[in-house]
Design a protein around this motif. Structure first.
Motif, PDB file in Angstrom:
ATOM      1  N   UNK A   1       0.846  -1.180   0.000  1.00 18.16           N
ATOM      2  CA  UNK A   1       0.000   0.000   0.000  1.00 18.16           C
ATOM      3  C   UNK A   1       0.885   1.234   0.000  1.00 18.16           C
ATOM      4  N   UNK A   2       0.628   2.107  -0.905  1.00 20.04           N
ATOM      5  CA  UNK A   2       1.446   3.313  -0.998  1.00 20.04           C
ATOM      6  C   UNK A   2       0.998   4.345   0.010  1.00 20.04           C
ATOM      7  N   UNK A   3       1.890   5.237   0.330  1.00 25.47           N
ATOM      8  CA  UNK A   3       1.606   6.275   1.311  1.00 25.47           C
ATOM      9  C   UNK A   3       0.729   7.346   0.705  1.00 25.47           C
ATOM     10  N   UNK A   4      -0.309   7.784   1.396  1.00 26.86           N
ATOM     11  CA  UNK A   4      -1.113   8.863   0.896  1.00 26.86           C
ATOM     12  C   UNK A   4      -0.364  10.170   0.921  1.00 26.86           C
ATOM     13  N   UNK A   5      -0.313  10.882  -0.166  1.00 23.12           N
ATOM     14  CA  UNK A   5       0.412  12.143  -0.241  1.00 23.12           C
ATOM     15  C   UNK A   5      -0.439  13.271   0.322  1.00 23.12           C
ATOM     16  N   UNK A   6       0.194  14.138   1.104  1.00 29.95           N
ATOM     17  CA  UNK A   6      -0.528  15.277   1.678  1.00 29.95           C
ATOM     18  C   UNK A   6      -0.555  16.455   0.725  1.00 29.95           C
ATOM     19  N   UNK A   7       0.334  16.476  -0.277  1.00 24.93           N
ATOM     20  CA  UNK A   7       0.419  17.570  -1.235  1.00 24.93           C
ATOM     21  C   UNK A   7       0.605  16.988  -2.619  1.00 24.93           C
ATOM     22  N   UNK A   8       0.110  17.674  -3.667  1.00 32.04           N
ATOM     23  CA  UNK A   8       0.342  17.164  -5.027  1.00 32.04           C
ATOM     24  C   UNK A   8       1.817  16.984  -5.348  1.00 32.04           C
ATOM     25  N   UNK A   9       2.683  17.819  -4.772  1.00 32.16           N
ATOM     26  CA  UNK A   9       4.113  17.683  -5.050  1.00 32.16           C
ATOM     27  C   UNK A   9       4.671  16.374  -4.510  1.00 32.16           C
ATOM     28  N   UNK A  14       7.172  10.578  -7.036  1.00 32.19           N
ATOM     29  CA  UNK A  14       7.155   9.126  -6.927  1.00 32.19           C
ATOM     30  C   UNK A  14       7.712   8.530  -8.215  1.00 32.19           C
ATOM     31  N   UNK A  15       8.337   7.369  -8.088  1.00 29.09           N
ATOM     32  CA  UNK A  15       9.001   6.750  -9.235  1.00 29.09           C
ATOM     33  C   UNK A  15       8.077   6.563 -10.447  1.00 29.09           C
ATOM     34  N   UNK A  16       6.849   6.038 -10.286  1.00 19.70           N
ATOM     35  CA  UNK A  16       5.989   5.871 -11.461  1.00 19.70           C
ATOM     36  C   UNK A  16       5.680   7.185 -12.171  1.00 19.70           C
ATOM     37  N   UNK A  17       5.471   8.261 -11.388  1.00 26.51           N
ATOM     38  CA  UNK A  17       5.154   9.552 -11.993  1.00 26.51           C
ATOM     39  C   UNK A  17       6.373  10.119 -12.721  1.00 26.51           C
ATOM     40  N   UNK A  18       7.554  10.008 -12.123  1.00 27.32           N
ATOM     41  CA  UNK A  18       8.773  10.507 -12.768  1.00 27.32           C
ATOM     42  C   UNK A  18       9.052   9.761 -14.070  1.00 27.32           C
ATOM     43  N   UNK A  19       8.876   8.444 -14.050  1.00 27.66           N
ATOM     44  CA  UNK A  19       9.067   7.661 -15.276  1.00 27.66           C
ATOM     45  C   UNK A  19       8.056   8.065 -16.334  1.00 27.66           C
ATOM     46  N   UNK A  20       6.814   8.322 -15.919  1.00 37.31           N
ATOM     47  CA  UNK A  20       5.782   8.742 -16.883  1.00 37.31           C
ATOM     48  C   UNK A  20       6.135  10.084 -17.506  1.00 37.31           C
TER      49      UNK A  20
END
Length: 338
Positions: A1-9, A14-20
């Motif tokens: 389970x991934x950690x819920x982010x408190x901010x959009x940044x 996160x690795x999947x977003x950076x790769x995308x």
């Protein structure tokens, strides 16, 4: 389970977003090279476009990372406009540097001003599309967090009624016979339900164990000598947070299934220990040796605790149970480091 982010940044890095982001940059470079009229130089143009786009992406991500602390104070809509402004600034810098230092352009006959303006126009279009895409991603993520929070609240709500009814019955029986103990029972009950009604939250391990002690005092008034509790808790507890009312349901299950069905009662063993980088909280009870009336099992409280432990530790923590040698044992494992 991934950690819920408190901010959009936080979700951005996160690795999947950076790769995308990097793959989207390569796709944009491919589209730009295929749109060129000069078929013989498309591979070169793809390489130049890929180099420029990745420089813009990486420079923008680095700027956002360096500015992440002040930017997290901004509202998501205003933050999106700041990110777009940073993207345009980095595009302007990279495009100007490419023209000035290397004389790079997708079209040899193109002037510097038109080249830079064209790159800015592409950045604006891509930036707006990215904002819309990421807004949908962030909204979906927030909805998932809210759904999980509602699930945890529902799980926690399921463990309250049984204990409440038993405690009120015990208090009613003590009011006339032992009023002092009835008063202490109601005070302990108020502390427990104050913690329960506060909703899913994290408290210190010491506070959680204090709630468990209050609960055991209440059940001690109810069962008397039939309830035998053994504590193994170190004098110095780890400075660690746990979900509120995460140990108490396991103790309640131990009493309900190991003490209540047996006329002579039973024992409950509670141990807190560290194992390397892990905290282990063990709750064990003896299983009835003679046949007793069937019960609904340990699953309601156990499932609630397991879900909350996994949510707090982002999937690293666990709650495992074993049955061996006539004893039922539940063990909570929580990492000592975040």
């Amino acid at each position: 389970m991934s950690a819920p982010a408190r901010s959009p940044l936080e979700a951005l890095f996160r690795a999947p977003v950076l790769i995308a982001v990097l793959l989207a940059g390569e796709a944009l470079a491919l589209i730009m090279s295929l749109a060129s009229n000069e078929a013989g130089t498309r591979l070169i143009q793809f390489g130049l476009a890929s180099l420029g786009i990745q420089w813009v992406c990486l420079a923008t991500l680095c700027a956002l990372y360096l500015l992440r602390r002040p930017l997290t104070r901004l509202s998501p809509p205003f933050l999106a406009w700041v990110c777009l402004a940073l993207l345009l600034c980095m595009t302007l810098l990279v495009a100007s540097a490419a023209w000035t230092v290397f004389g790079i352009s997708m079209h040899p006959a193109e002037g510097r001003a038109s080249f830079v303006l064209r790159m800015l126009a592409i950045a604006i279009v891509v930036g707006f599309l990215t904002m819309l895409t990421y807004q949908n991603y962030w909204n979906t993520r927030q909805l998932a967090v809210r759904a999980k929070q509602a699930e945890l609240e529902a799980l926690q709500a399921r463990i309250r009624p049984h204990f409440l009814f038993n405690t009120l019955n015990t208090g009613a029986a003590l009011v006339h016979q032992r009023p002092e103990e009835a008063e202490r029972l109601l005070l302990d009950l108020s502390d427990l339900f104050r913690a329960a009604l506060a909703g899913p939250r994290e408290i210190s391990l010491a506070d959680e164990l204090a709630l468990v002690r209050r609960y055991l005092e209440i059940e001690g008034l109810r069962f008397g000598d039939r309830l035998r509790v053994e504590w193994q808790v170190p004098a110095a507890l780890p400075d660690l947070s746990v979900p509120a009312l995460s140990i108490q349901p396991l103790v309640e299950n131990a009493i309900r299934h190991g003490v209540e069905p047996v006329a002579t009662g039973g024992d409950v063993h509670l141990q807190v220990a560290t194992d390397g980088d892990w905290l282990e909280v063990t709750v064990a009870n003896a299983l009835p040796s003679a046949p007793v009336r069937p019960t609904t099992g340990h699953q309601v409280g156990l499932n609630a605790v397991r879900a909350r432990i996994q949510a707090m530790t982002h999937g690293r923590g666990s709650v495992r149970t074993t049955t061996a040698e006539g004893r039922y044992t539940a063990v909570i494992r929580i990492p000592l480091t975040p």
